[in-house]
Design a protein around this motif. Sequence first.
Motif, PDB file in Angstrom:
ATOM      1  N   TYR A 144      12.819  78.719  50.003  1.00 36.81           N
ATOM      2  CA  TYR A 144      12.843  78.445  48.570  1.00 36.81           C
ATOM      3  C   TYR A 144      13.856  79.310  47.805  1.00 36.81           C
ATOM      4  O   TYR A 144      14.722  78.774  47.118  1.00 36.81           O
ATOM      5  N   PRO A 145      13.810  80.634  47.937  1.00 33.10           N
ATOM      6  CA  PRO A 145      14.815  81.446  47.223  1.00 33.10           C
ATOM      7  C   PRO A 145      16.226  81.154  47.704  1.00 33.10           C
ATOM      8  O   PRO A 145      17.190  81.236  46.943  1.00 33.10           O
ATOM      9  N   ARG A 146      16.333  80.824  48.971  1.00 25.90           N
ATOM     10  CA  ARG A 146      17.654  80.518  49.500  1.00 25.90           C
ATOM     11  C   ARG A 146      18.163  79.209  48.929  1.00 25.90           C
ATOM     12  O   ARG A 146      19.335  79.049  48.664  1.00 25.90           O
ATOM     13  N   LEU A 147      17.253  78.273  48.719  1.00 20.91           N
ATOM     14  CA  LEU A 147      17.602  76.987  48.147  1.00 20.91           C
ATOM     15  C   LEU A 147      18.184  77.171  46.748  1.00 20.91           C
ATOM     16  O   LEU A 147      19.255  76.682  46.431  1.00 20.91           O
ATOM     17  N   THR A 148      17.486  77.927  45.911  1.00 24.65           N
ATOM     18  CA  THR A 148      17.969  78.084  44.542  1.00 24.65           C
ATOM     19  C   THR A 148      19.314  78.797  44.548  1.00 24.65           C
ATOM     20  O   THR A 148      20.221  78.421  43.839  1.00 24.65           O
ATOM     21  N   ARG A 149      19.436  79.812  45.418  1.00 25.18           N
ATOM     22  CA  ARG A 149      20.713  80.534  45.405  1.00 25.18           C
ATOM     23  C   ARG A 149      21.831  79.690  45.995  1.00 25.18           C
ATOM     24  O   ARG A 149      22.975  79.846  45.640  1.00 25.18           O
ATOM     25  N   MET A 150      21.462  78.797  46.893  1.00 17.91           N
ATOM     26  CA  MET A 150      22.472  77.918  47.437  1.00 17.91           C
ATOM     27  C   MET A 150      23.076  77.092  46.317  1.00 17.91           C
ATOM     28  O   MET A 150      24.274  76.921  46.222  1.00 17.91           O
ATOM     29  N   TRP A 151      22.190  76.602  45.446  1.00 15.58           N
ATOM     30  CA  TRP A 151      22.690  75.776  44.348  1.00 15.58           C
ATOM     31  C   TRP A 151      23.542  76.582  43.380  1.00 15.58           C
ATOM     32  O   TRP A 151      24.598  76.152  42.963  1.00 15.58           O
ATOM     33  N   SER A 152      23.079  77.781  43.062  1.00 12.76           N
ATOM     34  CA  SER A 152      23.873  78.544  42.082  1.00 12.76           C
ATOM     35  C   SER A 152      25.214  78.929  42.692  1.00 12.76           C
ATOM     36  O   SER A 152      26.230  78.985  42.018  1.00 12.76           O
ATOM     37  N   HIS A 153      25.215  79.098  44.001  1.00 11.73           N
ATOM     38  CA  HIS A 153      26.455  79.387  44.689  1.00 11.73           C
ATOM     39  C   HIS A 153      27.409  78.201  44.568  1.00 11.73           C
ATOM     40  O   HIS A 153      28.573  78.325  44.239  1.00 11.73           O
ATOM     41  N   LEU A 154      26.846  77.018  44.797  1.00 14.28           N
ATOM     42  CA  LEU A 154      27.642  75.794  44.716  1.00 14.28           C
ATOM     43  C   LEU A 154      28.218  75.643  43.310  1.00 14.28           C
ATOM     44  O   LEU A 154      29.375  75.305  43.120  1.00 14.28           O
ATOM     45  N   ARG A 155      27.370  75.927  42.328  1.00 14.64           N
ATOM     46  CA  ARG A 155      27.834  75.797  40.939  1.00 14.64           C
ATOM     47  C   ARG A 155      28.932  76.808  40.665  1.00 14.64           C
ATOM     48  O   ARG A 155      29.911  76.526  40.015  1.00 14.64           O
ATOM     49  N   GLY A 156      28.746  77.994  41.223  1.00 14.02           N
ATOM     50  CA  GLY A 156      29.719  79.044  40.960  1.00 14.02           C
ATOM     51  C   GLY A 156      31.084  78.724  41.533  1.00 14.02           C
ATOM     52  O   GLY A 156      32.101  78.824  40.854  1.00 14.02           O
ATOM     53  N   PHE A 163      29.978  69.102  37.065  1.00 10.63           N
ATOM     54  CA  PHE A 163      29.158  69.579  38.189  1.00 10.63           C
ATOM     55  C   PHE A 163      27.914  70.305  37.696  1.00 10.63           C
ATOM     56  O   PHE A 163      26.844  70.185  38.253  1.00 10.63           O
ATOM     57  N   ARG A 164      28.141  71.063  36.624  1.00 13.99           N
ATOM     58  CA  ARG A 164      27.080  71.952  36.168  1.00 13.99           C
ATOM     59  C   ARG A 164      25.816  71.192  35.789  1.00 13.99           C
ATOM     60  O   ARG A 164      24.745  71.527  36.240  1.00 13.99           O
ATOM     61  N   GLY A 165      25.981  70.148  34.977  1.00 12.18           N
ATOM     62  CA  GLY A 165      24.827  69.375  34.504  1.00 12.18           C
ATOM     63  C   GLY A 165      23.980  68.852  35.651  1.00 12.18           C
ATOM     64  O   GLY A 165      22.861  69.310  35.851  1.00 12.18           O
ATOM     65  N   PRO A 166      24.568  67.934  36.441  1.00 12.32           N
ATOM     66  CA  PRO A 166      23.796  67.353  37.542  1.00 12.32           C
ATOM     67  C   PRO A 166      23.295  68.436  38.493  1.00 12.32           C
ATOM     68  O   PRO A 166      22.163  68.346  38.993  1.00 12.32           O
ATOM     69  N   GLY A 167      24.120  69.435  38.702  1.00  7.52           N
ATOM     70  CA  GLY A 167      23.699  70.514  39.601  1.00  7.52           C
ATOM     71  C   GLY A 167      22.424  71.149  39.095  1.00  7.52           C
ATOM     72  O   GLY A 167      21.460  71.309  39.829  1.00  7.52           O
ATOM     73  N   GLU A 168      22.439  71.450  37.807  1.00  8.70           N
ATOM     74  CA  GLU A 168      21.269  72.056  37.198  1.00  8.70           C
ATOM     75  C   GLU A 168      20.052  71.155  37.370  1.00  8.70           C
ATOM     76  O   GLU A 168      18.993  71.595  37.791  1.00  8.70           O
ATOM     77  N   THR A 169      20.243  69.869  37.046  1.00  8.66           N
ATOM     78  CA  THR A 169      19.124  68.936  37.131  1.00  8.66           C
ATOM     79  C   THR A 169      18.642  68.860  38.574  1.00  8.66           C
ATOM     80  O   THR A 169      17.454  68.919  38.850  1.00  8.66           O
ATOM     81  N   GLN A 170      19.600  68.754  39.472  1.00 16.19           N
ATOM     82  CA  GLN A 170      19.250  68.641  40.881  1.00 16.19           C
ATOM     83  C   GLN A 170      18.428  69.856  41.317  1.00 16.19           C
ATOM     84  O   GLN A 170      17.434  69.726  42.010  1.00 16.19           O
ATOM     85  N   LEU A 171      18.890  71.025  40.850  1.00 16.93           N
ATOM     86  CA  LEU A 171      18.184  72.244  41.212  1.00 16.93           C
ATOM     87  C   LEU A 171      16.741  72.195  40.711  1.00 16.93           C
ATOM     88  O   LEU A 171      15.802  72.507  41.428  1.00 16.93           O
ATOM     89  N   GLU A 172      16.597  71.775  39.442  1.00 19.18           N
ATOM     90  CA  GLU A 172      15.253  71.683  38.873  1.00 19.18           C
ATOM     91  C   GLU A 172      14.393  70.718  39.672  1.00 19.18           C
ATOM     92  O   GLU A 172      13.241  70.999  39.986  1.00 19.18           O
ATOM     93  N   VAL A 173      14.993  69.569  39.999  1.00 19.56           N
ATOM     94  CA  VAL A 173      14.251  68.555  40.745  1.00 19.56           C
ATOM     95  C   VAL A 173      13.837  69.120  42.105  1.00 19.56           C
ATOM     96  O   VAL A 173      12.680  69.032  42.508  1.00 19.56           O
ATOM     97  N   ASP A 174      14.808  69.739  42.770  1.00 15.30           N
ATOM     98  CA  ASP A 174      14.508  70.294  44.087  1.00 15.30           C
ATOM     99  C   ASP A 174      13.404  71.325  44.014  1.00 15.30           C
ATOM    100  O   ASP A 174      12.495  71.356  44.834  1.00 15.30           O
ATOM    101  N   ARG A 175      13.513  72.190  43.031  1.00 17.44           N
ATOM    102  CA  ARG A 175      12.492  73.230  42.875  1.00 17.44           C
ATOM    103  C   ARG A 175      11.120  72.617  42.719  1.00 17.44           C
ATOM    104  O   ARG A 175      10.150  73.063  43.309  1.00 17.44           O
ATOM    105  N   ARG A 176      11.073  71.568  41.871  1.00 23.30           N
ATOM    106  CA  ARG A 176       9.771  70.955  41.619  1.00 23.30           C
ATOM    107  C   ARG A 176       9.223  70.303  42.890  1.00 23.30           C
ATOM    108  O   ARG A 176       8.050  70.424  43.201  1.00 23.30           O
ATOM    109  N   ILE A 177      10.116  69.627  43.610  1.00 31.46           N
ATOM    110  CA  ILE A 177       9.669  68.978  44.851  1.00 31.46           C
ATOM    111  C   ILE A 177       9.095  70.019  45.803  1.00 31.46           C
ATOM    112  O   ILE A 177       8.014  69.854  46.360  1.00 31.46           O
ATOM    113  N   VAL A 178       9.831  71.122  45.949  1.00 29.07           N
ATOM    114  CA  VAL A 178       9.378  72.160  46.873  1.00 29.07           C
ATOM    115  C   VAL A 178       8.047  72.746  46.402  1.00 29.07           C
ATOM    116  O   VAL A 178       7.108  72.913  47.179  1.00 29.07           O
TER     117      VAL A 178
END
Length: 434
Positions: A144-156, A163-178
């Motif tokens: 889980y922590p690796r997942l969130t950091r993976m996304w922020s890494h991708l955004r960075g 990229f930022r918008g969908p990335g953010e949404t995707q991250l939120e969605v993923d977090r919720r699913i997990v």
Amino acid sequence: MKQSGYEVETSREVTRERAVLVGVIGSTTPEWVVEDHLDELRALADTAGADEVGRVTQRRMKLDPATMIGRGKVNDIKRLLKEKDARLTIFDDDLTPAQVRNLEKELPGKVMDRSGLILDIFALRARTREARVQVELAQLEYYYPRLTRMWSHLRGSQGGIGFRGPGETQLEVDRRIVQDRIGKLKKQLEKIARQRDTRRGARRELPTVALIGYTNAGKSTLLNALTGRHDAYVEDRLFATLDPKVRRFEVTPGHPILAIDTVGFIRKLPHHLVASFRSTLEEAREADILCQVIDLSHPLFEDHIKQTDGVLKDMGMEREERLLVFNKIDNLENPQVMRRMQEAYPDALFLSAARGLRVWDLRERLDAELYQGTGRAHVRLHPDDMAALQKRFPLLQLQTKTWKEGAVHTLVSGPKTMLQQALQELSLEVIPKD
Ligand SMILES: Nc1nc2c(ncn2[C@@H]2O[C@H](COP(=O)(O)OP(=O)(O)OP(=O)(O)O)[C@@H](O)[C@H]2O)c(=O)[nH]1
Ligand SMILES: [Mg+2]
């Protein structure tokens, strides 16, 4: 026919991965210890399906926080991977998600650490529903922590408009699913645990011994030897047992004993796994005797004792009356070791589960401790405690009850260890005989 057999063989070989192992030599750990830790890592890798093709070690003073090891060593690994045509690097020490990322930029293939490897093995080997749910839960919590950091890494790195918008949404969605999945798994586990409690409740009346200890110590072999059956799974691999068995045996006719096998411990057991296997060890917690099995022929057996003690302590399972069983005495290179341990632990047993050497001593000892030693205690019981006592420990007998000031004074007797456990568990008040 011959050809197809050959093909099967090849395809199995092909799916095995080739790995370089990496260890860090601490300021206080001597080099041979690190080599032994890496031998253990090799055994873990082997269980997971990878063969060691080389190893790299580095002294702790020269570490680089970005990649754990220094620049020069990163290059050494890169060279080794190329030379041996390998695409997997496994670190014995835990890596942060950022370190994995940095290393994967430099090295061809995957980079993982001991915890990730152990999780992988558990995922591969878990068989029962409970073990599978526990492993999935541990994996989600680990990733889980690796997942969130993976996304922020991708955004960075690839960030910017679009990229930022969908990335953010995707991250939120993923977090919720997990998170949803974690919640569901926890509920499932609670349900399974309740079912097991019911089963255990039914068994509870029998005196129980739990076999615990480091992985590969020979717990399952000992279970087979004690019970004279050969159905517990034994293998010269780490974590052979993830779905422990319970077996009943008798030394003296009419004196049944239950023996519980357990999941082995290992140094640096990922703490998510410790948490999820806690419930599996619950059965061991309530055993009358904790029998700690140790592979005396292992060069690091003293460290194994320490590691096992550590896990027991974390789980609130330290006990005074623990029975140490030193196994594999048939396999000793230096008999001096045994003499030293016999002096250090005069109460311990020394045997060979595989050869059946002195297993009889352990059977006798268990029978004696669980049955022949009868204990008696005068206690003051509240009516609620009395019901609990009779329900939890039906083998204990209550004699000469007298009522005094809203409580019962009674003499409790029965198998010594069971009596001890009842006194402790229900915090019974022992009184002088009146
Ligand atoms: N030489 C020797 N080998 C033994 C003895 N007892 C067990 N072994 C071997 O040690 C290996 C591990 O035995 P297991 O019984 O699977 O060990 P375990 O403690 O149940 O291991 P996990 O389930 O992985 O935690 C097997 O290859 C056994 O044959 C013994 O007394 N002597
Ligand atoms: Mg086992």
